[in-house]
Design a protein around this motif. Structure first.
Motif, short mmCIF file in Angstrom:
data_model
loop_
_atom_site.label_atom_id
_atom_site.label_comp_id
_atom_site.label_asym_id
_atom_site.label_seq_id
_atom_site.Cartn_x
_atom_site.Cartn_y
_atom_site.Cartn_z
N LEU A 1 -43.52 31.75 62.21
CA LEU A 1 -44.66 32.66 62.10
C LEU A 1 -45.98 31.90 62.12
O LEU A 1 -46.97 32.35 62.71
N ALA A 2 -46.02 30.74 61.47
CA ALA A 2 -47.26 29.95 61.45
C ALA A 2 -47.62 29.48 62.86
O ALA A 2 -48.79 29.52 63.26
N ARG B 1 -49.02 32.36 64.82
CA ARG B 1 -50.41 32.66 64.44
C ARG B 1 -51.37 31.64 65.06
O ARG B 1 -52.47 31.98 65.50
N ALA C 1 -53.43 35.98 60.72
CA ALA C 1 -53.50 35.89 59.26
C ALA C 1 -54.16 34.58 58.87
O ALA C 1 -53.76 33.51 59.33
N ARG D 1 -53.37 36.39 52.67
CA ARG D 1 -52.58 35.15 52.71
C ARG D 1 -51.22 35.37 52.08
O ARG D 1 -50.21 34.87 52.57
N ARG E 1 -49.48 38.07 52.00
CA ARG E 1 -48.62 38.88 52.86
C ARG E 1 -47.86 38.03 53.87
O ARG E 1 -46.78 38.39 54.30
N THR E 2 -48.44 36.88 54.24
CA THR E 2 -47.76 36.02 55.22
C THR E 2 -46.46 35.44 54.67
O THR E 2 -45.62 34.99 55.44
#
Length: 299
Positions: free
Chosen positions: A32-33, A36, A56, A130, A132-133
């Motif tokens: 996910l990072a 993003r 995010a 933050r 929520r990530t």
């Protein structure tokens, strides 16, 4: 399933499942990072009209990475061990060095989950975007930890009783395991060549002397009478009773043992209620014995 064999290594199944859960959380956080970061880079190069959805971030234009997941994983491991120590504080006050012997096992996973959650919340300093990530990777990690055992456990597993086996005693004669029914029974599979077996034998000997209402059976696996007798004769610090010779390793075959040492626990009715794979710690054995005598171990 109490253990899993991976090549030449035998790993405690609960620890493996926890490791899988942590690995899933970290991988999900990393994926996910990176996603993003790619979206943020694309917006920076193509202009704001390329994608109206913001990546995010931390409120200062920085994309949240996966560092929190690595920190949370460490907190889970440390918190699980500390939780176990706190749950058994009376013992560890008397034996403080034992608190560092984590390789013998002794983890309380929900303490670890709480520690990981606390560290994550503090690390994000209350910033909801933050925080929520972390929700999806954390949920995937916990889900993997809880669901993998269900997927790997055989659906047709059958409860087992004390095996109807007659084994040769080291001092001569034979011992019928099924005849021990009526009191709790602990059967320890060991061998003289096995270092963790040798380390834990004095602990079992002390427990056998302290709990006369529990039958302890020390089933040597695959070695000759001479080898076993010579080894025990050299151990001036060790006095064992009910040493039997399982040269064909029939107990391990009956219960699917993956390695040594392995210890099987049976309640007073003869039902197999617990298996411990690997070296057992003092506090774990005390807890097992307490539950076994109180008939609170669930099979």
């Amino acid at each position: 399933m109490e253990a899993v064999r991976i090549g030449a290594f035998v790993i405690s199944a609960p620890r493996l499942y926890a490791g899988i859960g942590l690995l899933v959380m970290i991988i999900a956080a990393e994926v996910l990072a990176r996603s993003r970061r790619r979206r943020a880079a694309a917006r920076a190069s193509d202009g704001p009209s390329h994608d109206a959805r913001p990546a995010a971030g931390d409120g200062q234009g920085r994309v949240v990475g996966a560092e929190w997941a690595w920190t949370a994983a460490i907190a889970v491991l440390v918190g699980s061990r500390l939780g176990f120590v706190l749950e058994n504080l009376g013992f560890f006050v008397r034996e403080p060095v034992a608190a560092l012997q984590f390789w013998q096992g002794g983890f309380s996973p929900w303490w670890g989950v709480a520690a990981g959650a606390a560290v994550t919340v503090v690390g994000f300093r209350g910033s909801l975007p933050r925080l929520r990530t972390a929700l999806l990777p954390a949920a995937l990690g916990i889900g993997a930890w809880l669901l993998v055992p269900l997927a790997l456990s055989p659906a047709d597993a059958v409860a087992q009783r004390l095996p109807d086996l007659s084994l040769e005693r080291l001092e001569g004669g034979s011992l019928d395991l099924a005849a021990l029914e009526g009191q709790p029974v602990i059967v320890n599979l060991w061998a003289t060549w096995c270092p963790p077996c040798r380390r834990e034998l004095p602990l079992f000997a002390e427990a056998a002397a302290a709990f006369p209402d529990v039958h302890f059976v020390f089933a040597n696996q695959g070695e000759s009478r001479e080898v076993v007798a010579d080894y025990l004769a050299e151990r001036d610090d060790l006095t064992l009773h009910n040493v039997v010779l399982d040269q064909e390793q029939r107990i391990g075959q009956r219960f699917g043992s993956l390695g040594l040492p392995t210890t099987y626990f049976f309640d007073g009715s003869g039902w197999h209620v617990l298996t411990h794979v690997g070296e057992v710690s003092t506090v774990a054995l005390i807890n097992y014995l307490t539950d076994l005598r109180a008939s609170t171990v669930e099979r």
